[in-house]
Design a protein around this motif. Structure first.
Motif, PDB file in Angstrom:
ATOM      1  N   THR A 197       8.426   6.018   0.294  1.00 36.73           N
ATOM      2  CA  THR A 197       9.148   6.192   1.556  1.00 36.73           C
ATOM      3  C   THR A 197       8.788   5.029   2.466  1.00 36.73           C
ATOM      4  O   THR A 197       7.761   4.368   2.277  1.00 36.73           O
ATOM      5  CB  THR A 197       8.766   7.515   2.249  1.00 36.73           C
ATOM      6  N   SER A 198       9.617   4.803   3.452  1.00 33.09           N
ATOM      7  CA  SER A 198       9.377   3.658   4.328  1.00 33.09           C
ATOM      8  C   SER A 198       8.080   3.817   5.111  1.00 33.09           C
ATOM      9  O   SER A 198       7.395   2.844   5.379  1.00 33.09           O
ATOM     10  CB  SER A 198      10.551   3.453   5.270  1.00 33.09           C
ATOM     11  N   ASN A 199       7.749   5.024   5.509  1.00 29.11           N
ATOM     12  CA  ASN A 199       6.486   5.247   6.213  1.00 29.11           C
ATOM     13  C   ASN A 199       6.033   6.688   5.972  1.00 29.11           C
ATOM     14  O   ASN A 199       6.449   7.605   6.678  1.00 29.11           O
ATOM     15  CB  ASN A 199       6.629   4.976   7.704  1.00 29.11           C
ATOM     16  N   LYS A 200       5.176   6.864   5.003  1.00 29.04           N
ATOM     17  CA  LYS A 200       4.739   8.214   4.619  1.00 29.04           C
ATOM     18  C   LYS A 200       4.050   8.942   5.762  1.00 29.04           C
ATOM     19  O   LYS A 200       4.263  10.141   5.953  1.00 29.04           O
ATOM     20  CB  LYS A 200       3.785   8.140   3.432  1.00 29.04           C
ATOM     21  N   MET A 230       0.815  -1.199   0.000  1.00 35.61           N
ATOM     22  CA  MET A 230       0.000   0.000   0.000  1.00 35.61           C
ATOM     23  C   MET A 230       0.860   1.265   0.000  1.00 35.61           C
ATOM     24  O   MET A 230       0.344   2.356  -0.140  1.00 35.61           O
ATOM     25  CB  MET A 230      -0.926  -0.024   1.205  1.00 35.61           C
ATOM     26  N   GLU A 231       2.153   1.128   0.118  1.00 43.00           N
ATOM     27  CA  GLU A 231       3.039   2.281   0.289  1.00 43.00           C
ATOM     28  C   GLU A 231       2.811   3.381  -0.750  1.00 43.00           C
ATOM     29  O   GLU A 231       2.733   4.549  -0.415  1.00 43.00           O
ATOM     30  CB  GLU A 231       4.497   1.814   0.245  1.00 43.00           C
ATOM     31  N   ASN A 232       2.718   3.051  -2.005  1.00 43.13           N
ATOM     32  CA  ASN A 232       2.532   4.077  -3.029  1.00 43.13           C
ATOM     33  C   ASN A 232       1.068   4.409  -3.279  1.00 43.13           C
ATOM     34  O   ASN A 232       0.747   5.139  -4.209  1.00 43.13           O
ATOM     35  CB  ASN A 232       3.219   3.666  -4.333  1.00 43.13           C
ATOM     36  N   ASN A 233       0.185   3.886  -2.472  1.00 42.32           N
ATOM     37  CA  ASN A 233      -1.238   4.172  -2.624  1.00 42.32           C
ATOM     38  C   ASN A 233      -1.740   5.182  -1.604  1.00 42.32           C
ATOM     39  O   ASN A 233      -2.932   5.272  -1.352  1.00 42.32           O
ATOM     40  CB  ASN A 233      -2.052   2.880  -2.526  1.00 42.32           C
ATOM     41  N   ILE A 234      -0.832   5.941  -1.016  1.00 41.56           N
ATOM     42  CA  ILE A 234      -1.215   6.979  -0.057  1.00 41.56           C
ATOM     43  C   ILE A 234      -0.586   8.305  -0.483  1.00 41.56           C
ATOM     44  O   ILE A 234       0.577   8.355  -0.864  1.00 41.56           O
ATOM     45  CB  ILE A 234      -0.743   6.640   1.374  1.00 41.56           C
ATOM     46  N   GLU A 235      -1.384   9.357  -0.407  1.00 40.51           N
ATOM     47  CA  GLU A 235      -0.884  10.725  -0.577  1.00 40.51           C
ATOM     48  C   GLU A 235      -1.389  11.523   0.604  1.00 40.51           C
ATOM     49  O   GLU A 235      -2.547  11.397   0.997  1.00 40.51           O
ATOM     50  CB  GLU A 235      -1.398  11.321  -1.880  1.00 40.51           C
ATOM     51  N   ILE A 275      -5.334  16.105   4.593  1.00 40.12           N
ATOM     52  CA  ILE A 275      -6.118  15.211   3.738  1.00 40.12           C
ATOM     53  C   ILE A 275      -5.250  14.002   3.406  1.00 40.12           C
ATOM     54  O   ILE A 275      -4.142  14.150   2.882  1.00 40.12           O
ATOM     55  CB  ILE A 275      -6.558  15.905   2.435  1.00 40.12           C
ATOM     56  N   ILE A 276      -5.755  12.827   3.729  1.00 36.81           N
ATOM     57  CA  ILE A 276      -5.070  11.584   3.392  1.00 36.81           C
ATOM     58  C   ILE A 276      -5.884  10.914   2.293  1.00 36.81           C
ATOM     59  O   ILE A 276      -7.052  10.580   2.491  1.00 36.81           O
ATOM     60  CB  ILE A 276      -4.925  10.657   4.608  1.00 36.81           C
ATOM     61  N   TYR A 277      -5.271  10.779   1.127  1.00 37.40           N
ATOM     62  CA  TYR A 277      -5.909  10.110  -0.004  1.00 37.40           C
ATOM     63  C   TYR A 277      -5.362   8.691  -0.071  1.00 37.40           C
ATOM     64  O   TYR A 277      -4.156   8.484   0.042  1.00 37.40           O
ATOM     65  CB  TYR A 277      -5.568  10.808  -1.325  1.00 37.40           C
ATOM     66  N   THR A 278      -6.245   7.718  -0.260  1.00 35.28           N
ATOM     67  CA  THR A 278      -5.799   6.337  -0.440  1.00 35.28           C
ATOM     68  C   THR A 278      -6.419   5.772  -1.706  1.00 35.28           C
ATOM     69  O   THR A 278      -7.508   6.185  -2.114  1.00 35.28           O
ATOM     70  CB  THR A 278      -6.186   5.444   0.754  1.00 35.28           C
ATOM     71  N   TRP A 279      -5.695   4.851  -2.327  1.00 37.47           N
ATOM     72  CA  TRP A 279      -6.172   4.146  -3.515  1.00 37.47           C
ATOM     73  C   TRP A 279      -6.006   2.661  -3.248  1.00 37.47           C
ATOM     74  O   TRP A 279      -5.061   2.249  -2.592  1.00 37.47           O
ATOM     75  CB  TRP A 279      -5.339   4.498  -4.741  1.00 37.47           C
ATOM     76  N   GLY A 280      -6.898   1.869  -3.772  1.00 45.20           N
ATOM     77  CA  GLY A 280      -6.754   0.430  -3.614  1.00 45.20           C
ATOM     78  C   GLY A 280      -7.859  -0.308  -4.318  1.00 45.20           C
ATOM     79  O   GLY A 280      -8.764   0.288  -4.909  1.00 45.20           O
ATOM     80  N   ASN A 281      -7.782  -1.595  -4.250  1.00 46.16           N
ATOM     81  CA  ASN A 281      -8.838  -2.423  -4.821  1.00 46.16           C
ATOM     82  C   ASN A 281      -9.232  -3.484  -3.808  1.00 46.16           C
ATOM     83  O   ASN A 281      -8.670  -3.559  -2.712  1.00 46.16           O
ATOM     84  CB  ASN A 281      -8.394  -3.037  -6.154  1.00 46.16           C
ATOM     85  N   ASP A 282     -10.199  -4.298  -4.164  1.00 41.75           N
ATOM     86  CA  ASP A 282     -10.731  -5.276  -3.222  1.00 41.75           C
ATOM     87  C   ASP A 282      -9.710  -6.327  -2.800  1.00 41.75           C
ATOM     88  O   ASP A 282      -9.839  -6.937  -1.747  1.00 41.75           O
ATOM     89  CB  ASP A 282     -11.958  -5.978  -3.827  1.00 41.75           C
ATOM     90  N   GLU A 283      -8.682  -6.553  -3.614  1.00 43.25           N
ATOM     91  CA  GLU A 283      -7.694  -7.569  -3.288  1.00 43.25           C
ATOM     92  C   GLU A 283      -6.678  -7.088  -2.258  1.00 43.25           C
ATOM     93  O   GLU A 283      -6.019  -7.883  -1.606  1.00 43.25           O
ATOM     94  CB  GLU A 283      -6.932  -8.016  -4.546  1.00 43.25           C
ATOM     95  N   GLU A 284      -6.531  -5.779  -2.126  1.00 47.94           N
ATOM     96  CA  GLU A 284      -5.532  -5.254  -1.206  1.00 47.94           C
ATOM     97  C   GLU A 284      -6.082  -5.151   0.206  1.00 47.94           C
ATOM     98  O   GLU A 284      -7.240  -4.831   0.422  1.00 47.94           O
ATOM     99  CB  GLU A 284      -5.090  -3.850  -1.646  1.00 47.94           C
ATOM    100  N   ASP A 285      -5.220  -5.438   1.145  1.00 48.05           N
ATOM    101  CA  ASP A 285      -5.552  -5.256   2.549  1.00 48.05           C
ATOM    102  C   ASP A 285      -5.089  -3.856   2.939  1.00 48.05           C
ATOM    103  O   ASP A 285      -3.897  -3.611   3.094  1.00 48.05           O
ATOM    104  CB  ASP A 285      -4.843  -6.322   3.389  1.00 48.05           C
ATOM    105  N   ILE A 286      -6.018  -2.935   3.047  1.00 45.34           N
ATOM    106  CA  ILE A 286      -5.661  -1.538   3.285  1.00 45.34           C
ATOM    107  C   ILE A 286      -5.950  -1.176   4.738  1.00 45.34           C
ATOM    108  O   ILE A 286      -7.084  -1.259   5.204  1.00 45.34           O
ATOM    109  CB  ILE A 286      -6.437  -0.600   2.337  1.00 45.34           C
ATOM    110  N   HIS A 287      -4.898  -0.794   5.426  1.00 45.28           N
ATOM    111  CA  HIS A 287      -5.014  -0.311   6.796  1.00 45.28           C
ATOM    112  C   HIS A 287      -4.311   1.031   6.891  1.00 45.28           C
ATOM    113  O   HIS A 287      -3.209   1.200   6.380  1.00 45.28           O
ATOM    114  CB  HIS A 287      -4.371  -1.289   7.786  1.00 45.28           C
ATOM    115  N   LEU A 288      -4.943   1.955   7.546  1.00 42.60           N
ATOM    116  CA  LEU A 288      -4.378   3.275   7.761  1.00 42.60           C
ATOM    117  C   LEU A 288      -4.264   3.452   9.264  1.00 42.60           C
ATOM    118  O   LEU A 288      -5.276   3.445   9.972  1.00 42.60           O
ATOM    119  CB  LEU A 288      -5.296   4.338   7.148  1.00 42.60           C
ATOM    120  N   ASN A 289      -3.055   3.571   9.762  1.00 43.92           N
ATOM    121  CA  ASN A 289      -2.844   3.654  11.200  1.00 43.92           C
ATOM    122  C   ASN A 289      -2.260   4.997  11.596  1.00 43.92           C
ATOM    123  O   ASN A 289      -1.221   5.404  11.083  1.00 43.92           O
ATOM    124  CB  ASN A 289      -1.888   2.543  11.655  1.00 43.92           C
TER     125      ASN A 289
END
Length: 134
Positions: free
Chosen positions: A66-69, A1-6, A98-112
């Motif tokens: 980045t290792s942890n955006k 998910m690293e590159n799926n967050i802005e 503003i935290i933007y996330t991108w993903g699909n149903d196959e990805e396990d997306i967690h925002l901590n």
């Protein structure tokens, strides 16, 4: 998910504010800013307009790896905390992370966000928005 967050920090005001002053004061790399009444030119240099608001923003782009955006972003907020409070006391800004996330149903997306980060948002009185695109 690293590159799926802005992550973006955005502050806006309808006051006439010298954003060059704000930019110099905060000294944050890759920040974008514009002042009300400043003449702006489009990329093709043909259309000129007067911006309607003053704004200042910075963040970590989606494409940046980045290792942890989130930690890196909040480190900027934490190190600039005193300066941000001074600016917020002097000018009337609406403030938002503003935290933007991108993903699909196959990805396990967690925002901590940890407790310190949540406390920082609350202490500086910044709105937090999370927008997910699927």
């Amino acid at each position: 998910m690293e590159n799926n967050i802005e992550i973006s920090f955005y502050m806006e005001t309808n006051q006439v504010v010298n954003m060059n002053y704000i930019a110099d004061f905060l000294d944050i790399n890759n920040a974008a800013f514009c002042s009300k009444g400043e003449l702006c030119t489009s990329k093709n240099k043909k259309i000129k307009y007067i911006s309607e608001v003053s704004y200042y923003s910075f963040g970590i782009k989606r494409q940046v790896n980045t290792s942890n955006k989130i930690d890196n972003f909040f480190y900027i907020i934490k190190t600039k905390r005193k300066l941000l409070k001074e600016i917020f006391n002097e000018f009337s800004f609406t403030k938002e992370i503003i935290i933007y996330t991108w993903g699909n149903d196959e990805e396990d997306i967690h925002l901590n966000l940890n407790t310190e980060q949540i406390k920082l948002i609350s202490d500086i009185d910044i709105n937090l928005s999370i927008i997910h695109y699927n």
